[in-house]
Design a protein around this motif. Structure first.
Motif, mmCIF file in Angstrom:
data_model
loop_
_atom_site.group_PDB
_atom_site.id
_atom_site.type_symbol
_atom_site.label_atom_id
_atom_site.label_comp_id
_atom_site.label_asym_id
_atom_site.label_seq_id
_atom_site.Cartn_x
_atom_site.Cartn_y
_atom_site.Cartn_z
ATOM 1 N N LEU A 191 -4.834 10.060 -49.236
ATOM 2 C CA LEU A 191 -3.692 10.485 -50.051
ATOM 3 C C LEU A 191 -2.969 11.644 -49.360
ATOM 4 O O LEU A 191 -3.624 12.489 -48.747
ATOM 5 C CB LEU A 191 -4.184 11.001 -51.404
ATOM 6 N N PRO A 192 -1.655 11.709 -49.468
ATOM 7 C CA PRO A 192 -0.961 12.889 -48.914
ATOM 8 C C PRO A 192 -1.413 14.144 -49.655
ATOM 9 O O PRO A 192 -1.690 14.096 -50.852
ATOM 10 C CB PRO A 192 0.513 12.599 -49.169
ATOM 11 N N ARG A 244 -1.373 18.022 -51.301
ATOM 12 C CA ARG A 244 -0.432 18.782 -52.110
ATOM 13 C C ARG A 244 0.345 19.680 -51.155
ATOM 14 O O ARG A 244 -0.259 20.468 -50.438
ATOM 15 C CB ARG A 244 -1.176 19.626 -53.143
ATOM 16 N N GLU A 245 1.656 19.533 -51.145
ATOM 17 C CA GLU A 245 2.440 20.235 -50.121
ATOM 18 C C GLU A 245 2.629 21.706 -50.480
ATOM 19 O O GLU A 245 2.728 22.065 -51.638
ATOM 20 C CB GLU A 245 3.812 19.567 -49.979
ATOM 21 N N ARG A 246 2.669 22.509 -49.418
ATOM 22 C CA ARG A 246 3.027 23.920 -49.583
ATOM 23 C C ARG A 246 4.191 24.149 -48.622
ATOM 24 O O ARG A 246 3.994 24.483 -47.467
ATOM 25 C CB ARG A 246 1.846 24.800 -49.198
ATOM 26 N N PRO A 247 5.401 23.862 -49.086
ATOM 27 C CA PRO A 247 6.526 23.881 -48.153
ATOM 28 C C PRO A 247 6.710 25.259 -47.511
ATOM 29 O O PRO A 247 6.596 26.283 -48.190
ATOM 30 C CB PRO A 247 7.731 23.540 -49.029
#
Lengths: 802, 364
Positions: free
Chosen positions: B97-98, B100-103
């Motif tokens: 799964l991708p 959780r992004e932390r842009p």
């Protein structure tokens, strides 16, 4: 400026190659930008002699020419109307690349007849637009097989030099040759300035008519009548030469003036004496006077403009351009040659005002050699007599040679002091002499020095440092000893101010929190400046366009425009920030370091792990707090109040304050402002003045001892029911203040509104951590604090949820 | 009694072996060794046996107890291991799964390059000075040896401010957007005592807009004044700088005479390069690329700042920050610097923690 190698070598007797000369020119400060050899593409093209022609059997317009070429007789099919027996042309043979088309010539059969080459037109050789027929050369001095470049009389390689404005003397090829000769690249061959005997009648009287304070506008003016001239086309060598440096040949007289200008840097003017009436007066123009100039435009003159006038009025703009009415034509037989000195400043101002960028103006406004006026008169006269015939009258001189000698003192130590170059003073003296300086050794005042007078053509030499540059140039900058710069200590000291360091840190914290740094114009449309609080925008007097004409009072408008552009490019969400000046007033120093940032669209990308939501004011608040904390201010020392400028949404914005001082504003952008920026995505923003934030007090490097507290903490959760419009912060603060020692942490972990709660109410879930430094808290003690917490919350209208 | 013991042992060991899970095992343990377990009950019977038999039987009992306890422990750990294996078999997630992004955002190339330049000059002892973007004519031109009507003023197309224009011109000090960072030289010299060693990066403005010019751009000024700094130091300083900046052992550098009103002697600085069809390679080849202007501070400029040119001397230089950023990082179009295009910023920008230092390297 352009010059050609053959032209240069007329002034410079040299055995150096073109490359050596070009490198030296650049090393002398006469930067060679480009060298183009127009003869290069003609390599392999040769002279051929068309002996006879006969009609093509199958094509009416084609002829079959019998041509004598370097490889013997050939048959060439040619469609040119001028192809006939006994003309001389340029032959291209199989395998040559035709300059104009870039195509290689292949053997061809034209309507069944093989053509053993091609006779070229001027256009095919890249020598002009003439395509009416093949080139016809005059037979004189030609031989079959001669290189085309030679037969066409093409000037050699063209050198383009980028001159710096100080080197007025090098706007003539003689000046460039002089520099090269002084640098040891050859021997200077001066032009002949021998006086021309007077054989013709004298010209009109010439009078300088200036108020005393304006006399410098034209201190010296020489006129010379030459009668009985023929003004036809100039000889081929002159035409080629001018064309090679980018000038269009016009007529012999005009071409000669251009030639002298480029040759020895001396602009001249030639009047058709038949079109002048009465004597000439050099004076300031009178209000209302006009002049139709040689560029076919009519100029309105003012009292700052120097004109040469006859009885009818102005006939030329001094130092800039001649008048159409008195210009020479093919019918001209009687001329007046003008060689004058015009003031650089006056010329520059007039040229600027009238918008004329003539070759004369360029030279006059940089300053000309005053001593060249009389020699140039003789030189130009001689060329005119040689080319156009006629008889020269006496020179009439008005005014006098201005004083130009500037004796200065040069201390030989200055060269080493300023450049590190060591040079014997004997060598320095030789170099200065080679450059045309007068030099006397002297020891007056005890210090050995040279008394020098810069040459009349070097008005730019004004200080000792200028002489240092002359010597350094001739020695060569490559001989300046490279010396590294070292710090005073082996370990460097920090060089940034606290503000600079803080800016750098804040910038990186902003980027780390997901915002992209933008750098945008310092200016915005005036309407936006008004929208963002500038009562009267600071405007540029001469903006490039109205859109960018007001100094920005805020960083937000440009960021909003950028957000709109990005959103329109199908980027559904994003964040930008900028750290840069915003302008509170027009005076220097009335600018502050602003920081602003925005986020638009969704909060974060669409993902499987989080429910989608739009950005809201709290995202902007978080960014503002991150900036403030990075600037060294503790977030818990900051209060929030619901006040913000008009460009924010009134109900979803606020200020971060410390006491009465606003540190930052944040919130959702007002829908009307978003509309003004064509920004369709919900957008939140914050802004603050970075350098205005207080600096944390310096507390020394020692940290307070860490309290690890061995006794266990106790966590209690409370669910408070409050009115729907109750603000969280004051309630949380009261809870925190219930016991400064024991209440260690208060955290709002839940905000709920809806089912199970009365209409118009919401609940706050508050987690409180209690801990004592010196004991385990007893149950009774904990209950007592919990009761006080409930009481404190009650003061904010909160009741415990049952 | 001994037979009883043997029988008990056998049944209990069988129960242990049969226990399929921890709960059954524990029940079996309680049933035999618990307070009311069979073994415990049997021990209670010891009181009624012949006292002479007691020591022997007691020993047998202890033996049995230890044996059973050990058997229970062994079986327990077996079952625990089985239970864990079973749990781990059930506990699965799709690790493809991708995340959780932390842009993370980016630092603009102008800021990054400015910090690179600062790091290098800091190593040579230069401080960072600043000045206003709105300047008066005196600081921007006159003090820099460019009186009104000086032809060099036409070299720089200037933005004038309308604000108080009339009154500014009357005082001979119209307001301009600085055309170069050189006025910071003047402010530095007027603001403190020599020696000076500063760089001054900042925004500059010229009324120019085409493929390669924008009305706003960035320059960095350098100024070093003391009693002995000469052009050799200028040459050394800039050569060292250019090699450090372009991160090459030795960048070919050429100094050639030029003209600036505020320096004398003046030098233009070129770096060696090679130009091919669509590429510009720095640091090699036999072509040259003009990169900055420099020279010894003109005596008139020193005088305008109250310094005696016979006592104080030194060099100044000015360089385009955007331009060197373009050259170093191969950014093709100056105009794109100021468009705040998120795609561009993401592509050409720098990670926030990529702080350029001379000890760790300026760039990756």
């Amino acid at each position: 400026m352009k010059l050609t190698l053959p032209w240069l070598t007329e002034h410079l007797d040299t055995d150096k190659s073109l490359a050596e000369l070009a490198d030296k020119m650049t090393a002398l400060g006469l930067e060679v930008e480009e060298i183009v050899d127009p003869g290069a593409p003609l390599e392999g093209f040769t002279v051929a002699h068309v002996l006879s022609t006969r009609p093509h059997p199958d094509a009416e317009r084609l002829k079959i020419c019998t041509v004598d070429t370097k490889d013997g007789l050939k048959e060439i099919v040619c469609g040119a109307p001028n192809a006939r027996g006994d003309i001389w042309g340029i032959l291209a043979v199989e395998g040559l690349r035709i300059p104009a088309s870039g195509e290689v010539l292949k053997k061809a059969r034209i309507r069944g007849v093989e053509s053993q080459g091609m006779l070229c037109s001027a256009r095919e050789l890249g020598l002009g637009q003439d395509h009416d027929g093949i080139i016809e050369l005059s037979a004189e001095g030609l031989e079959v097989g001669m290189p085309a470049a030679c037969a066409l009389g093409l000037e050699g390689p063209v050198i383009e030099v980028k001159l710096t404005p100080d080197r007025a003397d090098c706007f003539g090829i003689a000046g460039i040759a002089r520099d090269l000769a002084a640098a040891g690249m050859g021997r200077l061959r001066p032009r002949s300035f021998d006086p021309i005997p007077v054989e013709g009648p004298s010209g009109p009287g010439i009078r300088l008519d200036f108020m005393p304070e304006q006399r410098q506008a034209c201190p010296l003016f020489v006129g010379r009548r030459i009668s009985g001239v023929r003004n036809g086309a100039s000889p081929r060598w002159l035409q080629e030469r001018l064309r090679a440096v980018g000038l269009r040949p016009i007529s012999a007289l005009v071409d000669i003036t251009n030639f002298v200008m480029l040759d020895i840097n001396r602009p001249l003017h030639v009047f058709d004496l038949g079109k002048l009436e009465g004597d000439l007066t050099v004076r300031m123009a009178r209000p209302g006077e006009k002049l139709a100039a040689l560029d076919q435009r009519t100029y309105e003159l003012d009292a700052q403009t120097v004109v040469v006038a006859d009885d009818k009025g102005p006939q030329a703009l001094g130092g800039i351009m001649g008048g159409e009415a008195s210009g020479v034509t093919e019918a001209t037989t009687d001329i007046l040659l003008e060689i004058a000195l015009f003031d650089p400043m006056v010329t520059a101002r007039t040229g600027r005002r009238l918008g004329i960028e003539s070759d004369a103006r360029v030279r006059f406004e940089r300053g000309l050699d005053p001593e060249l006026v009389m020699p140039a008169t003789e030189y130009a006269t001689r060329l005119i007599l040689e080319i156009c015939g006629g008889k020269a009258g006496p020179s009439s001189v008005a005014g006098e040679m201005p004083a130009w000698r500037r004796p200065m003192s040069y201390r030989p130590a200055a060269l080493q002091r300023l450049t590190g170059i060591e040079l014997e003073s004997g060598r320095a003296r030789e170099m200065l002499l080679a450059l045309g300086f007068e030099v006397e050794a002297s020891a007056q005042g005890g210090q050995p020095h040279l008394d020098v007078v810069p040459p009349s053509w070097r008005g730019d030499i004004t200080t000792e440092a200028c002489i240092v540059e002359e010597l350094a140039r001739l020695v060569g900058y490559e001989h300046i000893p490279e010396t590294s710069v070292h710090r005073e200590t082996s370990v460097g000291r920090p060089v940034l101010t606290v503000e600079q360091r803080r800016r750098s840190l804040v910038r990186r914290v902003m980027a780390e929190s997901g915002l992209f740094e933008a750098v945008t114009w310092s200016f915005i449309p005036p309407a936006q400046a008004v929208l963002f609080g500038a009562a009267s925008p600071i405007l540029k007097q001469n903006p490039l366009n109205a859109e960018l004409s007001a100094m920005r009072p805020s960083l937000l408008p440009n960021l909003l425009s950028a957000a709109a552009r990005n959103y329109a490019r199908s980027i559904p969400q994003g964040g930008l920030f900028e750290l840069g000046p915003r302008f509170k007033g027009a005076q220097p120093g009335e600018q502050v370091w602003g920081l602003a940032g925005l986020r638009f669209g969704a909060a974060g990308p669409r993902t499987w792990s989080q429910a989608p939501r739009l950005v809201d004011a709290l995202d902007a608040k978080a960014d503002a707090l991150a900036a403030i904390e990075a600037a060294g201010i503790r977030a818990d020392a900051v209060q929030v109040s619901a006040e913000a400028p008009v460009w924010y949404h009134p109900g979803r914005s606020g200020a971060l304050k410390q006491g009465p001082n606003v540190l930052a504003y944040f919130g959702q952008i007002h829908p009307r402002v978003q509309q003004a920026f064509d920004l369709d995505a919900q957008t939140v923003a914050f802004e603050l003045d970075l350098d205005a934030l207080p600096h944390p007090k310096a507390r020394g490097k020692n940290r307070a001892a860490l309290e690890t507290m061995p006794y266990p903490p106790v966590d209690r959760d409370f669910a408070f029911i409050v009115d729907g419009d109750r603000e969280a912060e004051s309630l949380l603060k009261s809870v925190r203040l219930v016991d400064r020692k024991l209440v260690r942490e208060v955290r709002l972990f839940d905000v709920y509104q809806g089912k199970g709660l009365p209409e118009g109410k919401k609940s706050f879930g508050v987690a409180v951590r209690l801990q004592a430094a010196d004991r385990t808290l007893a149950e009774a003690e904990i209950d007592a604090i919990a009761r006080r917490i409930v009481e404190a919350a009650a003061k904010h209208g909160a009741s415990l949820r049952q | 009694m001994e037979e009883q013991l043997d029988a008990l042992k056998a049944t209990t060991l069988a129960a242990i072996a049969d226990a399929a899970d921890l709960r059954t095992l524990d029940e079996a343990r309680v049933a035999s060794l618990g307070k009311k377990g069979k073994v415990t009950e049997l021990v209670k019977g010891l009181g009624s046996v012949d006292p002479s038999e007691r020591p022997r039987l007691g020993q047998l009992f202890n033996l049995l107890k230890r044996e059973l306890e050990e058997a229970f422990a062994v079986r327990k750990s077996e079952l625990e291991a089985q239970a864990l294996d079973a749990r781990l078999r059930d506990e699965r997630m799709d690790v493809t799964l991708p995340v959780r992004e932390r842009p993370v955002g980016r630092i603009h190339p102008v800021s990054q390059v400015q910090e690179e330049i600062t790091a290098i000059f800091a190593d040579m002892g230069f401080e960072v000075a600043e000045g206003p973007d709105i300047e008066d004519d005196w600081h921007n031109f006159e003090a820099l040896n460019m009186p009104p009507d000086h032809p060099a003023r036409q070299m720089q197309d200037t933005f004038y401010l309308a604000e108080g224009a009339a009154e500014g011109i009357a005082k001979g000090r119209p307001l301009v957007l600085r055309t170069h960072t050189s006025p910071v030289q003047i402010r530095t010299m007027l603001g403190g005592k020599p020696p000076y060693r500063i760089i001054a990066p900042g925004r500059t403005y010229r009324r120019d807009s085409d493929l390669t010019h924008t009305p706003m751009f960035h320059q960095v000024e350098g100024l070093m004044i003391d009693r002995q700094t000469h052009m050799g130091h200028l040459k050394g300083c800039l050569t060292d700088f250019l090699s450090a900046f372009f991160e090459r052992e030795r960048v070919p550098v050429r100094f050639r005479p030029s003209f600036f009103p505020f320096t004398e002697p003046s030098a233009e600085v070129d770096i060696g390069c090679r130009r091919s069809k669509d590429e510009l390679i720095l640091g090699e080849g036999d072509d040259w690329l003009e990169i900055l202007g420099s020279g010894m501070v003109h005596p008139n400029v020193l005088r305008a700042c109250g310094l005696d040119p016979d006592e104080w001397q030194g060099f100044a230089f000015g360089m385009g920050i955007d331009r060197v950023a373009m050259l170093k990082y191969g950014i093709p179009d100056l105009r794109t610097f100021f468009e705040a295009d998120l795609r561009w910023l993401h592509h050409y920008g720098f990670l926030p923690l990529d702080l350029p230092t001379t000890y760790a390297g300026l760039s990756r």
